[in-house]
Design a protein around this motif. Sequence first.
Motif, PDB file in Angstrom:
ATOM      1  N   VAL A   4      56.693 120.933 -27.930  1.00 17.46           N
ATOM      2  CA  VAL A   4      57.134 119.556 -28.839  1.00 17.46           C
ATOM      3  C   VAL A   4      58.072 118.847 -27.379  1.00 17.46           C
ATOM      4  CG1 VAL A   4      58.410 118.830 -30.604  1.00 17.46           C
ATOM      5  CG2 VAL A   4      56.173 120.734 -30.546  1.00 17.46           C
ATOM      6  N   ILE A   5      58.177 117.864 -27.885  1.00 16.91           N
ATOM      7  CA  ILE A   5      59.810 116.619 -27.758  1.00 16.91           C
ATOM      8  C   ILE A   5      60.094 115.998 -29.344  1.00 16.91           C
ATOM      9  CG2 ILE A   5      58.046 114.822 -26.033  1.00 16.91           C
ATOM     10  CD1 ILE A   5      60.660 113.812 -24.395  1.00 16.91           C
ATOM     11  N   ALA A  40      60.997 111.374 -19.306  1.00 16.92           N
ATOM     12  CA  ALA A  40      59.672 112.437 -19.978  1.00 16.92           C
ATOM     13  C   ALA A  40      58.912 113.030 -20.111  1.00 16.92           C
ATOM     14  CB  ALA A  40      61.115 113.556 -20.463  1.00 16.92           C
ATOM     15  N   ILE A  41      58.027 111.613 -20.886  1.00 15.56           N
ATOM     16  CA  ILE A  41      56.709 111.941 -21.214  1.00 15.56           C
ATOM     17  C   ILE A  41      56.093 111.626 -20.417  1.00 15.56           C
ATOM     18  CG2 ILE A  41      56.936 111.927 -24.046  1.00 15.56           C
ATOM     19  CD1 ILE A  41      56.708 108.800 -24.353  1.00 15.56           C
ATOM     20  N   PHE A  42      55.973 111.062 -19.678  1.00 15.60           N
ATOM     21  CA  PHE A  42      55.909 110.390 -18.527  1.00 15.60           C
ATOM     22  C   PHE A  42      55.502 111.463 -17.343  1.00 15.60           C
ATOM     23  CE2 PHE A  42      55.810 105.998 -21.031  1.00 15.60           C
ATOM     24  CZ  PHE A  42      54.050 106.020 -20.462  1.00 15.60           C
ATOM     25  N   GLU A  43      56.809 112.537 -16.733  1.00 18.98           N
ATOM     26  CA  GLU A  43      56.883 113.075 -15.955  1.00 18.98           C
ATOM     27  C   GLU A  43      56.071 114.871 -16.952  1.00 18.98           C
ATOM     28  OE1 GLU A  43      60.493 112.777 -14.914  1.00 18.98           O
ATOM     29  OE2 GLU A  43      60.095 111.359 -13.962  1.00 18.98           O
ATOM     30  N   ASN A  44      55.811 114.796 -17.998  1.00 13.34           N
ATOM     31  CA  ASN A  44      55.589 116.303 -18.636  1.00 13.34           C
ATOM     32  C   ASN A  44      54.597 116.742 -19.464  1.00 13.34           C
ATOM     33  OD1 ASN A  44      58.540 117.596 -17.173  1.00 13.34           O
ATOM     34  ND2 ASN A  44      58.626 116.521 -18.048  1.00 13.34           N
ATOM     35  N   LYS A  45      54.113 117.730 -19.493  1.00 13.38           N
ATOM     36  CA  LYS A  45      52.969 117.364 -20.650  1.00 13.38           C
ATOM     37  C   LYS A  45      53.156 118.310 -21.845  1.00 13.38           C
ATOM     38  CE  LYS A  45      48.710 117.394 -22.177  1.00 13.38           C
ATOM     39  NZ  LYS A  45      49.987 116.807 -23.585  1.00 13.38           N
ATOM     40  N   TYR A  46      53.473 117.264 -22.828  1.00 10.46           N
ATOM     41  CA  TYR A  46      53.494 117.846 -24.209  1.00 10.46           C
ATOM     42  C   TYR A  46      52.696 118.181 -25.414  1.00 10.46           C
ATOM     43  CZ  TYR A  46      58.588 117.256 -22.943  1.00 10.46           C
ATOM     44  OH  TYR A  46      60.142 117.323 -22.265  1.00 10.46           O
ATOM     45  N   SER A  70      48.275 103.879 -22.802  1.00  9.98           N
ATOM     46  CA  SER A  70      48.663 104.184 -21.031  1.00  9.98           C
ATOM     47  C   SER A  70      47.404 105.028 -20.676  1.00  9.98           C
ATOM     48  CB  SER A  70      50.156 104.766 -20.529  1.00  9.98           C
ATOM     49  OG  SER A  70      49.809 106.313 -21.908  1.00  9.98           O
ATOM     50  N   ASP A  71      47.511 105.323 -19.268  1.00 14.63           N
ATOM     51  CA  ASP A  71      46.547 106.496 -18.732  1.00 14.63           C
ATOM     52  C   ASP A  71      46.851 107.433 -18.291  1.00 14.63           C
ATOM     53  OD1 ASP A  71      44.014 105.145 -19.529  1.00 14.63           O
ATOM     54  OD2 ASP A  71      44.187 103.682 -17.993  1.00 14.63           O
ATOM     55  N   THR A  72      48.358 108.135 -19.196  1.00 14.91           N
ATOM     56  CA  THR A  72      48.535 108.827 -18.580  1.00 14.91           C
ATOM     57  C   THR A  72      48.767 110.322 -19.176  1.00 14.91           C
ATOM     58  OG1 THR A  72      50.707 108.792 -20.281  1.00 14.91           O
ATOM     59  CG2 THR A  72      50.974 107.578 -18.329  1.00 14.91           C
ATOM     60  N   LEU A  73      48.960 111.229 -18.850  1.00 15.98           N
ATOM     61  CA  LEU A  73      48.983 112.376 -19.152  1.00 15.98           C
ATOM     62  C   LEU A  73      48.678 113.153 -21.063  1.00 15.98           C
ATOM     63  CD1 LEU A  73      51.494 115.953 -17.557  1.00 15.98           C
ATOM     64  CD2 LEU A  73      52.007 112.454 -17.862  1.00 15.98           C
ATOM     65  N   ASN A  74      50.081 112.490 -21.145  1.00 15.74           N
ATOM     66  CA  ASN A  74      50.100 112.088 -22.833  1.00 15.74           C
ATOM     67  C   ASN A  74      49.902 111.123 -23.389  1.00 15.74           C
ATOM     68  OD1 ASN A  74      52.048 114.530 -23.230  1.00 15.74           O
ATOM     69  ND2 ASN A  74      53.345 113.519 -21.554  1.00 15.74           N
ATOM     70  N   SER A  75      48.764 109.776 -22.921  1.00 13.73           N
ATOM     71  CA  SER A  75      47.953 108.977 -23.711  1.00 13.73           C
ATOM     72  C   SER A  75      47.422 109.484 -25.208  1.00 13.73           C
ATOM     73  CB  SER A  75      46.989 108.529 -22.687  1.00 13.73           C
ATOM     74  OG  SER A  75      46.347 108.971 -22.435  1.00 13.73           O
ATOM     75  N   ILE A  76      47.391 110.738 -24.997  1.00 14.37           N
ATOM     76  CA  ILE A  76      46.082 111.358 -26.377  1.00 14.37           C
ATOM     77  C   ILE A  76      46.663 112.441 -27.109  1.00 14.37           C
ATOM     78  CG2 ILE A  76      44.152 110.888 -24.964  1.00 14.37           C
ATOM     79  CD1 ILE A  76      43.388 114.149 -24.337  1.00 14.37           C
ATOM     80  N   THR A  77      48.018 112.642 -26.921  1.00 16.37           N
ATOM     81  CA  THR A  77      48.798 113.406 -27.419  1.00 16.37           C
ATOM     82  C   THR A  77      49.612 113.359 -29.003  1.00 16.37           C
ATOM     83  OG1 THR A  77      49.954 114.330 -25.568  1.00 16.37           O
ATOM     84  CG2 THR A  77      51.613 115.190 -27.059  1.00 16.37           C
ATOM     85  N   PRO A  78      48.849 113.683 -29.998  1.00 14.24           N
ATOM     86  CA  PRO A  78      49.743 114.025 -31.155  1.00 14.24           C
ATOM     87  C   PRO A  78      51.028 113.060 -31.239  1.00 14.24           C
ATOM     88  CG  PRO A  78      48.330 115.671 -31.421  1.00 14.24           C
ATOM     89  CD  PRO A  78      49.088 115.675 -29.826  1.00 14.24           C
ATOM     90  N   THR A  79      51.576 112.267 -31.958  1.00 14.95           N
ATOM     91  CA  THR A  79      52.745 111.685 -32.258  1.00 14.95           C
ATOM     92  C   THR A  79      53.325 111.586 -33.625  1.00 14.95           C
ATOM     93  OG1 THR A  79      51.691 109.849 -32.280  1.00 14.95           O
ATOM     94  CG2 THR A  79      52.353 110.310 -30.021  1.00 14.95           C
ATOM     95  N   ILE A  80      54.395 112.321 -33.880  1.00 19.28           N
ATOM     96  CA  ILE A  80      55.037 111.504 -35.126  1.00 19.28           C
ATOM     97  C   ILE A  80      56.377 110.659 -35.014  1.00 19.28           C
ATOM     98  CG2 ILE A  80      56.440 112.308 -37.742  1.00 19.28           C
ATOM     99  CD1 ILE A  80      54.736 115.342 -36.640  1.00 19.28           C
ATOM    100  N   LEU A  81      56.254 109.347 -36.311  1.00 19.63           N
ATOM    101  CA  LEU A  81      57.301 108.016 -36.049  1.00 19.63           C
ATOM    102  C   LEU A  81      57.774 108.633 -37.293  1.00 19.63           C
ATOM    103  CD1 LEU A  81      58.317 106.011 -34.440  1.00 19.63           C
ATOM    104  CD2 LEU A  81      57.050 105.082 -36.077  1.00 19.63           C
ATOM    105  N   ILE A  82      59.450 109.165 -37.554  1.00 16.40           N
ATOM    106  CA  ILE A  82      59.797 109.287 -38.650  1.00 16.40           C
ATOM    107  C   ILE A  82      60.575 107.977 -38.643  1.00 16.40           C
ATOM    108  CG2 ILE A  82      62.429 110.232 -39.376  1.00 16.40           C
ATOM    109  CD1 ILE A  82      61.053 112.376 -37.568  1.00 16.40           C
TER     110      ILE A  82
END
Length: 252
Positions: A4-5, A40-46, A70-82
């Motif tokens: 997680v990041i 970080a999120i464009f270079e590492n998988k979270y 984007s078409d990056t490795l985290n483009s489909i990663t779940p996100t939470i906005l606070i």
Amino acid sequence: MKKVIIISKKSVVTKSLAAVCKKHKVSCDIVENGLDGINAIFENKYDLIVCSLNVEGVDGVRLIKTLKSSDTLNSITPTILITTDKKVENFFNEKNRPTEIFLKESKIVDRFENFVKDLLVSNFEGVKVKLLYIDDDPFIQKMVKLWLGKMDDIELSISGSVEETKGLLNQEFDIIASDNILGDGSFKDIYELVSNSKNKDIPIIVYTGTVAKINVEETKKMGNVIDILPKPFEMADFLKKIEAIKLLKVNN
């Protein structure tokens, strides 16, 4: 280990979220600067990205919109906005909306823990799915390596042709995903090869750029074809199939 990041300045809330991750044996990075977070999120998988609305150097809404488009490795990663802004949902459309929006006055830590348990803590720890992905397009191969090749729970093999697939089928796989049209043949050729290999009973997903180019009814009659997906398809839909295969492996 799941990762997680959290892109936010350090506070009681972010420390509490990090403590939840530690409790459930999930790795957690806290990045206070928004631009560093983007890097970080464009270079590492979270496996989960958490971002505050206002972060030094970047706007949380813009960050999530950029990531989702984007078409990056985290483009489909779940996100939470606070956020403290109850109207923030108006800034998103259906395609670029974060997975969850947590208002600061709500029980953030409890909600986050439930989310982490549902999303990241599974009975599949250590279970790997062996996937054979067949596509002759170098760009698609690159994207598949970027998205799926860096996932701890997927052991990925890629084939670019019918002939190459023939050589790979001496290995055992858990699932096969194949394009309908290849440079040296079609899915029918792939299906014939699979049917005469040690992988004859495993699930197969077929995807096609134009549904008109595939006989859907005929293809569905092929016993182990579990789905026909149009191109481009949502990677999240594909990953749901992977989770179903994991469940089968655990129960068997």
